[in-house]
Design a protein around this motif. Structure first.
Motif, short mmCIF file in Angstrom:
data_model
loop_
_atom_site.label_atom_id
_atom_site.label_comp_id
_atom_site.label_asym_id
_atom_site.label_seq_id
_atom_site.Cartn_x
_atom_site.Cartn_y
_atom_site.Cartn_z
N THR A 159 89.70 3.56 64.29
CA THR A 159 91.39 2.95 64.35
C THR A 159 92.07 2.56 62.98
OG1 THR A 159 90.30 2.31 66.98
CG2 THR A 159 92.05 1.38 66.22
N ARG A 160 91.17 1.99 62.64
CA ARG A 160 91.46 0.96 61.08
C ARG A 160 92.05 2.48 59.60
NH1 ARG A 160 87.85 -3.59 59.95
NH2 ARG A 160 88.59 -5.71 60.75
N ALA A 161 91.02 3.23 60.14
CA ALA A 161 91.21 4.73 59.48
C ALA A 161 92.20 5.67 59.98
CB ALA A 161 90.05 5.79 59.18
N ILE A 162 92.39 5.66 61.07
CA ILE A 162 93.45 6.72 61.33
C ILE A 162 95.23 6.40 61.82
CG2 ILE A 162 94.48 7.81 63.66
CD1 ILE A 162 91.52 8.40 64.02
N CYS A 163 94.94 4.47 61.31
CA CYS A 163 96.28 3.31 61.16
C CYS A 163 97.41 4.11 62.69
CB CYS A 163 97.07 3.85 60.23
SG CYS A 163 96.14 3.14 58.35
N PHE A 164 96.21 4.33 64.03
CA PHE A 164 97.66 4.35 65.01
C PHE A 164 98.62 2.92 64.80
CE2 PHE A 164 93.42 5.46 66.62
CZ PHE A 164 94.11 7.56 66.89
N ASP A 165 99.95 3.21 65.21
CA ASP A 165 100.34 2.20 65.51
C ASP A 165 99.57 1.22 67.08
OD1 ASP A 165 102.70 3.07 64.32
OD2 ASP A 165 103.37 4.31 66.42
N CYS B 190 70.90 9.45 85.40
CA CYS B 190 71.02 8.55 85.65
C CYS B 190 72.16 7.91 84.75
CB CYS B 190 69.83 7.54 85.47
SG CYS B 190 68.61 7.79 86.82
N VAL B 191 73.20 8.32 84.56
CA VAL B 191 73.58 7.50 83.78
C VAL B 191 75.62 7.86 84.53
CG1 VAL B 191 73.41 9.01 81.69
CG2 VAL B 191 74.45 9.74 82.58
N TYR B 192 76.20 7.07 83.94
CA TYR B 192 77.62 6.76 84.37
C TYR B 192 78.24 6.21 83.59
CZ TYR B 192 80.38 4.39 87.84
OH TYR B 192 82.17 3.98 88.43
N PRO B 193 79.77 7.15 83.42
CA PRO B 193 80.94 7.45 82.82
C PRO B 193 80.99 5.48 82.56
CG PRO B 193 81.30 8.73 84.38
CD PRO B 193 80.13 8.34 84.44
N MET B 194 81.73 5.35 81.94
CA MET B 194 82.71 4.18 81.50
C MET B 194 83.49 3.98 80.47
SD MET B 194 81.42 1.88 83.30
CE MET B 194 82.29 -0.24 82.85
N GLY B 195 84.83 3.21 80.71
CA GLY B 195 85.86 3.62 79.65
C GLY B 195 86.41 2.41 79.18
N ILE B 196 86.90 1.95 78.46
CA ILE B 196 87.78 0.64 78.08
C ILE B 196 88.65 1.57 77.43
CG2 ILE B 196 87.32 -1.56 76.73
CD1 ILE B 196 84.35 -1.17 75.65
N LYS B 197 89.98 0.05 77.20
CA LYS B 197 91.31 0.50 77.25
C LYS B 197 91.38 -0.39 76.38
CE LYS B 197 94.74 1.17 79.79
NZ LYS B 197 95.88 1.21 80.44
N ALA B 198 91.98 -0.21 74.95
CA ALA B 198 92.77 -1.23 74.49
C ALA B 198 93.67 -0.70 73.50
CB ALA B 198 91.36 -2.28 73.47
N LYS B 199 94.91 -2.40 73.20
CA LYS B 199 95.87 -1.50 71.61
C LYS B 199 94.88 -1.47 70.41
CE LYS B 199 98.67 -2.35 75.13
NZ LYS B 199 99.63 -0.85 75.22
N ALA B 200 95.28 -0.23 70.38
CA ALA B 200 95.23 -0.21 68.56
C ALA B 200 95.11 -1.43 67.53
CB ALA B 200 95.72 0.93 67.63
N GLY B 201 96.09 -2.31 67.84
CA GLY B 201 95.71 -3.20 66.89
C GLY B 201 94.90 -4.49 66.99
N THR B 202 94.48 -4.38 68.40
CA THR B 202 93.33 -5.53 68.81
C THR B 202 92.43 -4.83 68.12
OG1 THR B 202 94.60 -5.73 71.21
CG2 THR B 202 92.68 -6.18 70.89
N ILE B 203 92.29 -3.62 68.21
CA ILE B 203 90.57 -3.42 67.93
C ILE B 203 91.00 -3.34 65.98
CG2 ILE B 203 89.12 -1.37 67.85
CD1 ILE B 203 89.46 -2.37 70.48
N ALA B 204 91.69 -2.98 65.61
CA ALA B 204 92.10 -3.02 64.49
C ALA B 204 92.29 -4.46 63.55
CB ALA B 204 93.12 -2.26 63.89
N GLY B 205 92.85 -4.82 64.32
CA GLY B 205 92.45 -6.89 63.82
C GLY B 205 91.68 -7.66 64.61
N SER B 206 91.20 -7.20 65.55
CA SER B 206 90.14 -8.50 65.72
C SER B 206 88.50 -8.31 64.70
CB SER B 206 89.90 -7.63 67.07
OG SER B 206 90.60 -8.29 67.88
N SER B 207 87.91 -9.44 65.02
CA SER B 207 87.02 -9.56 64.52
C SER B 207 85.84 -8.86 65.37
CB SER B 207 86.61 -10.82 64.36
OG SER B 207 86.36 -11.13 65.78
#
Length: 418
Positions: free
Chosen positions: A251-257, A287-304
């Motif tokens: 996420t940091r490398a691509i520099c999404f808004d 026995c696999v179940y697909p999971m997804g997470i959505k977040a804002k790019a700024g949250t992922i790039a800027g969080s610890s």
């Protein structure tokens, strides 16, 4: 320098004894669209004594217990996939190369040989999508060998395919039959509600994704686990740490808004949630179940790292309830669908499914690597065990386009060296 492969014609290896016929149903998890694909994989071994001969004989004997694997996939009605236990057998290819493993960098990435030299193909008149398993043993002049396999994900998940490979290996080492008895039991998994028919297929946008490989040492993973424990008083897994790292670095490398949504997709193993329905061991279906997470790019790039790990752990906890609701027929609990776009990263953990424990009598593989590296529809990252004797996790990534690769490499290496 170029090397030439000598491939013998593919031959069918059938079960060593007569086996049951008839059709077997697949489970609702086997029939999900996400597993309708063939997975290509190589296992590299330092030494072997006439490995092709030994493995071919063991394969024939393993197919007695695993007789459905010698059958063919059929679809009598749309979406009603079954296995027809025809006993036709598994396509097997014997090959040799006029070089040693060291001459081709032990088949590490990037491959110095064409992948078509290392994996089996059925004869041209055979529909490969109907096949369940194929195998190729390629012998090198150094006494080492590579095992190339192709398995149909509709019948096996990663743990199931590894279970079958281990069964062949146990027989090659002298066991009379597989140590773990295989169990079909697909009908034990409840069928969730049918999805409404007639939905249009998603349109795929292809990306020019670049391959790269990173080894994350176990001491760096442990340092983040310790940080998580200090800050939250809870434990987190290696998967949590590595996934948070890959998602954040990308996420940091691509520099999404900062306000753009980014998505993470992963396949959760649900065996522990099916304990009351399936036997303790031996089941080799999906026995696999697909999971997804959505977040804002700024949250992922800027969080610890700790904050990103908490997002991943929350999704995993949600999965248990969601999966069981889906199994019990709650149409609202449909598996997460992550959009096939550049803002999505799909991660697959192959580091602990068991391929690295396959031993035909001459030791475990020096390394294992999937060879499905030519798709461009979804940015992905596969976790493997690094080549021995390294400890930690190997990231096999195909998740950024060329213009973002230097920044992604720098972000990942900063984590590795901090």
């Amino acid at each position: 320098m170029s090397y030439s492969v000598n491939k013998l014609a593919p031959e069918l290896v059938a079960a060593a004894e007569s086996t049951p016929s008839g059709r077997l149903p697949l489970s609702s998890l086997d029939r999900t669209a996400v597993v309708r694909l063939i997975v290509d994989l190589i296992l590299v071994f330092e030494q072997g004594v006439q490995p092709a001969k030994a493995i071919r004989a063991a394969l024939s004997r393993a197919l007695v217990a695993y007789y459905p694997v010698a059958g063919r996939i059929v679809e009598p009605l749309p979406g009603e996939t079954e296995v027809d236990c025809t006993g036709d057998g598994v396509w097997f290819v014997q090959a040799s190369l006029d070089c040693g493993l060291e001459d081709v960098n032990n088949l590490e990435h990037p491959l110095l040989l064409p992948r078509k030299d290392l994996i089996p193909y059925a004869p041209p008149d055979v529909i490969e999508g109907d096949l369940i398993f194929m195998m190729q043993v390629t012998e090198f002049t150094c006494s080492g060998f590579a095992l190339g396999i192709r398995f149909n994900h509709t019948v096996f998940d990663g743990l199931g395919a590894a279970q079958f490979l281990k069964a062949v290996a146990e027989i090659a080492r002298g066991h009379a039959r597989p140590v773990v008895h295989p169990v079909w039991s697909r009908d034990a998994i409840p069928g969730p509600p049918k999805l409404s028919p007639g939905l249009p297929l998603p349109s795929f946008e292809a990306f020019n994704l670049e391959n790269s490989v990173f080894d994350i040492p176990s001491d760096h993973i442990d340092a983040v686990k310790n940080q998580f424990w200090r800050e939250t008083g809870q434990k987190c897994s290696t998967f949590d740490v590595v996934t948070a790292t890959a998602w954040q670095c990308r996420t940091r490398a691509i520099c999404f808004d900062a306000h753009v949504d980014v998505h993470l997709g992963f396949a959760a193993n649900t065996r522990h949630l099916l304990r009351g329905l399936l036997p303790q061991e031996g089941y080799y279906g999906n026995c696999v179940y697909p999971m997804g997470i959505k977040a804002k790019a700024g949250t992922i790039a800027g969080s610890s790292p700790v904050e990103v790990i908490e997002l991943i752990r929350d999704a995993k906890e949600r999965m248990s309830t969601k999966f069981l609701d889906w199994m019990m027929g709650d149409a609202e609990a449909d598996p997460d669908k992550v959009p096939l776009e550049y803002g999505t990263l799909v991660v697959l953990d192959w580091s602990r499914v068991g391929f690295s424990e396959v031993n035909y009598g001459w030791g475990e593989p020096t390394h294992v690597a999937p060879l499905n590296d030519d798709h461009n529809f979804v940015p992905s990252c596969i976790y493997l065990q690094p080549s021995k004797p390294k400890q930690g996790v190997r990231l096999l990534t195909r998740c950024v386009q060329k213009e973002h690769l230097p920044a992604f490499t720098e972000e990942t290496m900063n984590f590795v060296h901090n």
